[in-house]
Design an enzyme around this catalytic site. Structure first.
Site, PDB file in Angstrom:
ATOM      1  N   PRO A   1       0.797  -1.231   0.000  1.00 34.49           N
ATOM      2  CA  PRO A   1       0.000   0.000   0.000  1.00 34.49           C
ATOM      3  C   PRO A   1       0.827   1.276   0.000  1.00 34.49           C
ATOM      4  O   PRO A   1       1.856   1.364   0.667  1.00 34.49           O
ATOM      5  CB  PRO A   1      -0.820  -0.112   1.291  1.00 34.49           C
ATOM      6  N   ASN A   2       0.334   2.218  -0.765  1.00 36.32           N
ATOM      7  CA  ASN A   2       0.856   3.594  -0.865  1.00 36.32           C
ATOM      8  C   ASN A   2       2.143   3.704  -1.664  1.00 36.32           C
ATOM      9  O   ASN A   2       2.599   4.810  -1.946  1.00 36.32           O
ATOM     10  CB  ASN A   2       1.042   4.221   0.531  1.00 36.32           C
ATOM     11  N   ARG A  55       5.027  10.995  -2.597  1.00 31.44           N
ATOM     12  CA  ARG A  55       4.687  10.687  -1.209  1.00 31.44           C
ATOM     13  C   ARG A  55       5.876  10.979  -0.290  1.00 31.44           C
ATOM     14  O   ARG A  55       6.933  10.355  -0.429  1.00 31.44           O
ATOM     15  CB  ARG A  55       4.328   9.199  -1.123  1.00 31.44           C
ATOM     16  N   TYR A  68      10.885   9.044   1.579  1.00 30.49           N
ATOM     17  CA  TYR A  68      10.938   7.955   0.604  1.00 30.49           C
ATOM     18  C   TYR A  68      11.680   8.296  -0.688  1.00 30.49           C
ATOM     19  O   TYR A  68      11.847   7.445  -1.552  1.00 30.49           O
ATOM     20  CB  TYR A  68       9.512   7.488   0.279  1.00 30.49           C
ATOM     21  N   ALA A  79       3.045  -0.670   5.039  1.00 34.50           N
ATOM     22  CA  ALA A  79       2.601  -0.716   6.436  1.00 34.50           C
ATOM     23  C   ALA A  79       2.127  -2.106   6.862  1.00 34.50           C
ATOM     24  O   ALA A  79       2.107  -2.421   8.066  1.00 34.50           O
ATOM     25  CB  ALA A  79       1.488   0.305   6.655  1.00 34.50           C
ATOM     26  N   ASP A 125       1.690 -15.660   6.858  1.00 25.97           N
ATOM     27  CA  ASP A 125       1.261 -17.031   6.560  1.00 25.97           C
ATOM     28  C   ASP A 125       1.388 -17.345   5.073  1.00 25.97           C
ATOM     29  O   ASP A 125       1.736 -18.471   4.691  1.00 25.97           O
ATOM     30  CB  ASP A 125      -0.192 -17.242   7.015  1.00 25.97           C
ATOM     31  N   GLU A 168      12.403  -9.127   2.432  1.00 26.22           N
ATOM     32  CA  GLU A 168      11.641  -7.966   2.912  1.00 26.22           C
ATOM     33  C   GLU A 168      12.466  -6.707   2.637  1.00 26.22           C
ATOM     34  O   GLU A 168      13.649  -6.640   3.011  1.00 26.22           O
ATOM     35  CB  GLU A 168      11.381  -8.122   4.409  1.00 26.22           C
ATOM     36  N   HIS A 221      12.652  -2.329   2.386  1.00 30.14           N
ATOM     37  CA  HIS A 221      12.094  -1.018   2.719  1.00 30.14           C
ATOM     38  C   HIS A 221      13.008   0.087   2.234  1.00 30.14           C
ATOM     39  O   HIS A 221      14.238  -0.013   2.368  1.00 30.14           O
ATOM     40  CB  HIS A 221      11.915  -0.864   4.229  1.00 30.14           C
ATOM     41  N   LEU A 222      12.399   1.143   1.734  1.00 28.26           N
ATOM     42  CA  LEU A 222      13.173   2.322   1.339  1.00 28.26           C
ATOM     43  C   LEU A 222      13.786   2.990   2.564  1.00 28.26           C
ATOM     44  O   LEU A 222      14.962   3.349   2.579  1.00 28.26           O
ATOM     45  CB  LEU A 222      12.252   3.326   0.630  1.00 28.26           C
ATOM     46  N   ARG A 231      12.760   4.987  12.854  1.00 27.47           N
ATOM     47  CA  ARG A 231      11.491   5.728  12.787  1.00 27.47           C
ATOM     48  C   ARG A 231      10.608   5.388  13.998  1.00 27.47           C
ATOM     49  O   ARG A 231      11.102   4.945  15.027  1.00 27.47           O
ATOM     50  CB  ARG A 231      10.813   5.434  11.440  1.00 27.47           C
ATOM     51  N   ARG A 274       7.026   0.908  13.808  1.00 30.77           N
ATOM     52  CA  ARG A 274       7.655   0.372  12.590  1.00 30.77           C
ATOM     53  C   ARG A 274       8.827  -0.552  12.912  1.00 30.77           C
ATOM     54  O   ARG A 274       9.433  -1.142  12.018  1.00 30.77           O
ATOM     55  CB  ARG A 274       8.155   1.511  11.692  1.00 30.77           C
TER      56      ARG A 274
HETATM   57  C1  DQA Z   1       8.094   1.257   4.036  1.00 30.50           C
HETATM   58  C2  DQA Z   1       8.159   1.432   5.562  1.00 30.50           C
HETATM   59  C3  DQA Z   1       6.797   1.184   6.191  1.00 30.50           C
HETATM   60  O1  DQA Z   1       6.869   1.388   7.588  1.00 30.50           O
HETATM   61  C4  DQA Z   1       5.782   2.154   5.623  1.00 30.50           C
HETATM   62  O2  DQA Z   1       4.499   1.885   6.143  1.00 30.50           O
HETATM   63  C5  DQA Z   1       5.751   2.151   4.131  1.00 30.50           C
HETATM   64  C6  DQA Z   1       7.011   2.117   3.415  1.00 30.50           C
HETATM   65  C7  DQA Z   1       9.433   1.629   3.369  1.00 30.50           C
HETATM   66  O3  DQA Z   1       9.633   1.257   2.218  1.00 30.50           O
HETATM   67  O4  DQA Z   1      10.250   2.320   3.973  1.00 30.50           O
HETATM   68  O5  DQA Z   1       4.704   2.259   3.515  1.00 30.50           O
HETATM   69  O6  DQA Z   1       7.843  -0.107   3.756  1.00 30.50           O
END
Ligand code: DQA
Length: 149
Positions: A11-12, A19, A24, A78, A88, A99, A101-102, A108, A112
């Protein structure tokens, strides 16, 4: 045959570029994926990119990947911090997932700092902006290379 990699974004992340650029960065998701395709091609891999804002669609994308992908670079947004369903799904499909993340989630807000997913992933990369994705892809392809033979 080329390795097939799913680059999955939650999401997002469709809003990257506009954003919270201070958190980011300025790159759009399309630019990040384009860069990854170049890196992947160099290493004999192909990328399919999927983004969804819907948790169940991310679960479906992981299920679908079972039939064609060798591994997954996954920024769950998120849902990282909340989703037992995604955890799962990762366990169920048995594919190596990185996994990604940017931002450095550990620098943070406290909510998180916890990931529901890290324990079922082969690795975690965070904090390097778009470079996180490149590092995740490299790590995943090295992992797959080690697995063979
Ligand atoms: C994220 C970190 C998450 O906490 C956040 O909700 C995001 C982006 C990152 O790429 O840093 O949407 O996954």
């Amino acid at each position: 045959m080329d390795r097939q990699i799913l680059v999955l974004n939650g999401p997002n992340l469709n809003l990257l570029g506009t954003r919270e650029p201070d958190v980011y960065g300025a790159a759009t998701l399309d630019e990040i994926v384009h860069d990854l395709r170049v890196v992947a091609a160099d290493r004999g891999a192909e990328i399919k990119a999927v983004q969804s804002n819907v948790e169940g669609e991310l679960v479906d994308a992981l299920h679908d990947a079972r039939t064609w992908a060798d591994g997954v670079v996954f920024n769950p947004g998120a849902y990282t911090h909340t989703s037992i369903a995604l955890r799962d799904a990762i366990s169920a499909v048995g594919l190596p997932v990185v996994e990604t993340h940017l931002s450095n989630v550990h620098a943070r807000e406290e909510f998180r700092h916890r990931s529901m997913l890290s324990a079922v992933c082969v690795g975690v990369v965070c904090g390097f902006g778009p470079t996180s994705y490149r590092m995740a892809l490299d790590g995943l392809l090295d992992h797959l290379d080690r697995d063979v033979g």
